[in-house]
Design a protein around this motif. Structure first.
Motif, PDB file in Angstrom:
ATOM      1  N   ASP A  28       1.278  -1.277  -0.051  1.00  0.00           N
ATOM      2  CA  ASP A  28       0.593  -0.042  -0.104  1.00  0.00           C
ATOM      3  C   ASP A  28       0.482   1.272   0.506  1.00  0.00           C
ATOM      4  N   ARG A  29       1.880   0.705   0.732  1.00  0.00           N
ATOM      5  CA  ARG A  29       2.562   2.305   1.096  1.00  0.00           C
ATOM      6  C   ARG A  29       3.506   2.516  -0.026  1.00  0.00           C
ATOM      7  N   ILE A  30       4.083   1.197  -1.458  1.00  0.00           N
ATOM      8  CA  ILE A  30       4.706   1.963  -2.696  1.00  0.00           C
ATOM      9  C   ILE A  30       3.613   2.420  -3.171  1.00  0.00           C
ATOM     10  N   ILE A  31       2.508   1.688  -3.455  1.00  0.00           N
ATOM     11  CA  ILE A  31       1.754   2.323  -4.636  1.00  0.00           C
ATOM     12  C   ILE A  31       1.333   3.767  -4.071  1.00  0.00           C
ATOM     13  N   ARG A  32       1.035   4.214  -2.808  1.00  0.00           N
ATOM     14  CA  ARG A  32       0.847   5.802  -2.434  1.00  0.00           C
ATOM     15  C   ARG A  32       1.847   6.362  -2.750  1.00  0.00           C
ATOM     16  N   ASN A  33       3.090   6.097  -3.068  1.00  0.00           N
ATOM     17  CA  ASN A  33       4.296   6.644  -3.122  1.00  0.00           C
ATOM     18  C   ASN A  33       4.721   7.119  -5.206  1.00  0.00           C
ATOM     19  N   ILE A  34       3.906   5.328  -5.412  1.00  0.00           N
ATOM     20  CA  ILE A  34       3.960   5.847  -7.385  1.00  0.00           C
ATOM     21  C   ILE A  34       3.640   6.806  -7.155  1.00  0.00           C
ATOM     22  N   LEU A  35       1.464   6.809  -7.145  1.00  0.00           N
ATOM     23  CA  LEU A  35       0.553   7.872  -7.454  1.00  0.00           C
ATOM     24  C   LEU A  35       1.624   9.539  -6.711  1.00  0.00           C
ATOM     25  N   ILE A  36       1.876   9.600  -5.444  1.00  0.00           N
ATOM     26  CA  ILE A  36       2.790  11.013  -5.424  1.00  0.00           C
ATOM     27  C   ILE A  36       3.347  11.538  -6.370  1.00  0.00           C
ATOM     28  N   ARG A  63       5.763  10.029   5.311  1.00  0.00           N
ATOM     29  CA  ARG A  63       5.039  10.342   6.755  1.00  0.00           C
ATOM     30  C   ARG A  63       3.746   9.268   6.224  1.00  0.00           C
ATOM     31  N   LYS A  64       3.438   8.105   7.391  1.00  0.00           N
ATOM     32  CA  LYS A  64       2.700   7.725   6.841  1.00  0.00           C
ATOM     33  C   LYS A  64       1.342   7.811   7.534  1.00  0.00           C
ATOM     34  N   ASN A  65       1.282   8.817   8.774  1.00  0.00           N
ATOM     35  CA  ASN A  65      -0.107   9.240   8.656  1.00  0.00           C
ATOM     36  C   ASN A  65      -0.351  10.408   8.102  1.00  0.00           C
ATOM     37  N   LEU A  66      -0.494  10.652   7.082  1.00  0.00           N
ATOM     38  CA  LEU A  66      -1.239  11.602   6.030  1.00  0.00           C
ATOM     39  C   LEU A  66      -2.235  11.228   5.600  1.00  0.00           C
ATOM     40  N   THR A  67      -3.054  11.999   5.923  1.00  0.00           N
ATOM     41  CA  THR A  67      -4.537  11.696   4.530  1.00  0.00           C
ATOM     42  C   THR A  67      -4.140  11.513   3.099  1.00  0.00           C
ATOM     43  N   TRP A  68      -5.402  11.051   2.166  1.00  0.00           N
ATOM     44  CA  TRP A  68      -5.324  11.366   0.751  1.00  0.00           C
ATOM     45  C   TRP A  68      -5.357  13.220   0.321  1.00  0.00           C
ATOM     46  N   VAL A  69      -5.845  13.833   1.035  1.00  0.00           N
ATOM     47  CA  VAL A  69      -6.313  14.527   0.700  1.00  0.00           C
ATOM     48  C   VAL A  69      -4.888  15.427   1.013  1.00  0.00           C
ATOM     49  N   SER A  70      -4.330  15.878   2.232  1.00  0.00           N
ATOM     50  CA  SER A  70      -3.091  15.833   2.380  1.00  0.00           C
ATOM     51  C   SER A  70      -1.986  15.449   1.629  1.00  0.00           C
ATOM     52  N   SER A  71      -2.421  15.150   1.316  1.00  0.00           N
ATOM     53  CA  SER A  71      -1.286  13.860   0.465  1.00  0.00           C
ATOM     54  C   SER A  71      -1.254  14.697  -1.484  1.00  0.00           C
ATOM     55  N   LEU A  72      -2.283  14.783  -1.517  1.00  0.00           N
ATOM     56  CA  LEU A  72      -2.502  15.076  -2.570  1.00  0.00           C
ATOM     57  C   LEU A  72      -2.211  16.921  -3.212  1.00  0.00           C
ATOM     58  N   ALA A  73      -2.282  17.692  -1.359  1.00  0.00           N
ATOM     59  CA  ALA A  73      -2.475  19.063  -1.567  1.00  0.00           C
ATOM     60  C   ALA A  73      -1.095  19.654  -1.733  1.00  0.00           C
ATOM     61  N   LEU A  74      -0.493  18.874  -0.404  1.00  0.00           N
ATOM     62  CA  LEU A  74       1.625  18.919  -1.534  1.00  0.00           C
ATOM     63  C   LEU A  74       2.209  18.327  -1.970  1.00  0.00           C
ATOM     64  N   PHE A 120      -6.171  22.082   0.682  1.00  0.00           N
ATOM     65  CA  PHE A 120      -5.756  22.304   2.729  1.00  0.00           C
ATOM     66  C   PHE A 120      -6.513  23.093   2.907  1.00  0.00           C
ATOM     67  N   PHE A 121      -6.779  24.166   2.439  1.00  0.00           N
ATOM     68  CA  PHE A 121      -8.355  24.682   3.454  1.00  0.00           C
ATOM     69  C   PHE A 121     -10.024  23.950   3.030  1.00  0.00           C
ATOM     70  N   VAL A 122      -9.846  23.334   2.324  1.00  0.00           N
ATOM     71  CA  VAL A 122     -10.905  22.773   2.269  1.00  0.00           C
ATOM     72  C   VAL A 122     -11.334  21.494   3.275  1.00  0.00           C
ATOM     73  N   GLN A 123     -10.185  20.709   3.657  1.00  0.00           N
ATOM     74  CA  GLN A 123      -9.982  19.931   4.575  1.00  0.00           C
ATOM     75  C   GLN A 123     -10.022  20.378   5.818  1.00  0.00           C
ATOM     76  N   SER A 124      -9.127  21.589   5.725  1.00  0.00           N
ATOM     77  CA  SER A 124      -9.107  22.163   7.181  1.00  0.00           C
ATOM     78  C   SER A 124     -10.667  22.447   7.666  1.00  0.00           C
ATOM     79  N   LEU A 125     -11.255  23.300   6.991  1.00  0.00           N
ATOM     80  CA  LEU A 125     -12.641  23.335   6.889  1.00  0.00           C
ATOM     81  C   LEU A 125     -13.300  21.920   7.528  1.00  0.00           C
ATOM     82  N   ILE A 126     -13.677  20.981   6.541  1.00  0.00           N
ATOM     83  CA  ILE A 126     -14.367  19.354   7.163  1.00  0.00           C
ATOM     84  C   ILE A 126     -13.880  19.858   8.036  1.00  0.00           C
TER      85      ILE A 126
END
Length: 169
Positions: free
Chosen positions: A4-12, A92-103, A153-159
């Motif tokens: 899962d981590r490898i796939i996540r990093n490939i997507l990033i 970072r292991k505990n980033l949400t998908w939205v945070s990862s996408l935003a970064l 990031f803004f939308v995620q923080s509002l949610i």
């Protein structure tokens, strides 16, 4: 490292490359096809292309600094920050998908602009929006990537704020 981590990093990495690639392809077309300060109307006068070479940062801030200081402040410091951001994003292991996408969007845009500054000596800006009272400066696709990242990031923080607030009630 888990699958899962490898796939996540490939997507990033894919998202980073896609942001940098879209930015650099659009800038290359503009550099090759549009003259300096030439204006082309795309949607009446609401969306125009105007090629400008920006030797500073956002809205040309720092463009009058001495070259050595400008290079340090506008290339070296951001490059170090973006390098740290990439390492943080991939480790970072505990980033949400939205945070990862935003970064990924923000870092990809930052890399696109730093690449221009280092390779071309300036950042190619070319998009301008004029919607009456809403008008932008001239910007590029890297700036769009950065703004999309910040918006995520803004939308995620509002949610998150709404979720936390509703749990406290």
């Amino acid at each position: 490292m888990t699958t899962d981590r490898i796939i996540r990093n490939i997507l990033i990495v894919f998202i980073l490359i896609a942001n940098i690639g879209c930015d650099q392809i659009s800038k290359r077309i503009v550099r090759d096809e549009i003259g300096e300060y030439e204006t082309i109307s795309l949607v009446k006068d609401h969306l125009t292309l105007t090629k400008v070479e920006n030797t500073g940062a956002f809205l040309s801030v720092g463009s009058t600094l001495p070259d050595s200081i400008k290079f340090f402040l506008l290339s070296i410091v951001p490059l170090l920050a973006l390098s740290f951001g990439i390492v943080y994003l991939l480790r970072r292991k505990n980033l949400t998908w939205v945070s990862s996408l935003a970064l990924s969007f923000a870092i990809g845009g930052g890399i696109g602009n730093i690449y221009d500054r280092v390779v071309h000596g300036s950042v190619t800006d070319f998009l301008h929006i004029n919607l009456g009272p809403l008008q932008t400066g001239i910007f590029n696709m890297a700036d769009v990537s950065i703004m999309v990242g910040m918006l995520l990031f803004f939308v995620q923080s509002l949610i998150n704020k709404k979720v936390i607030t509703s749990r406290l009630r």
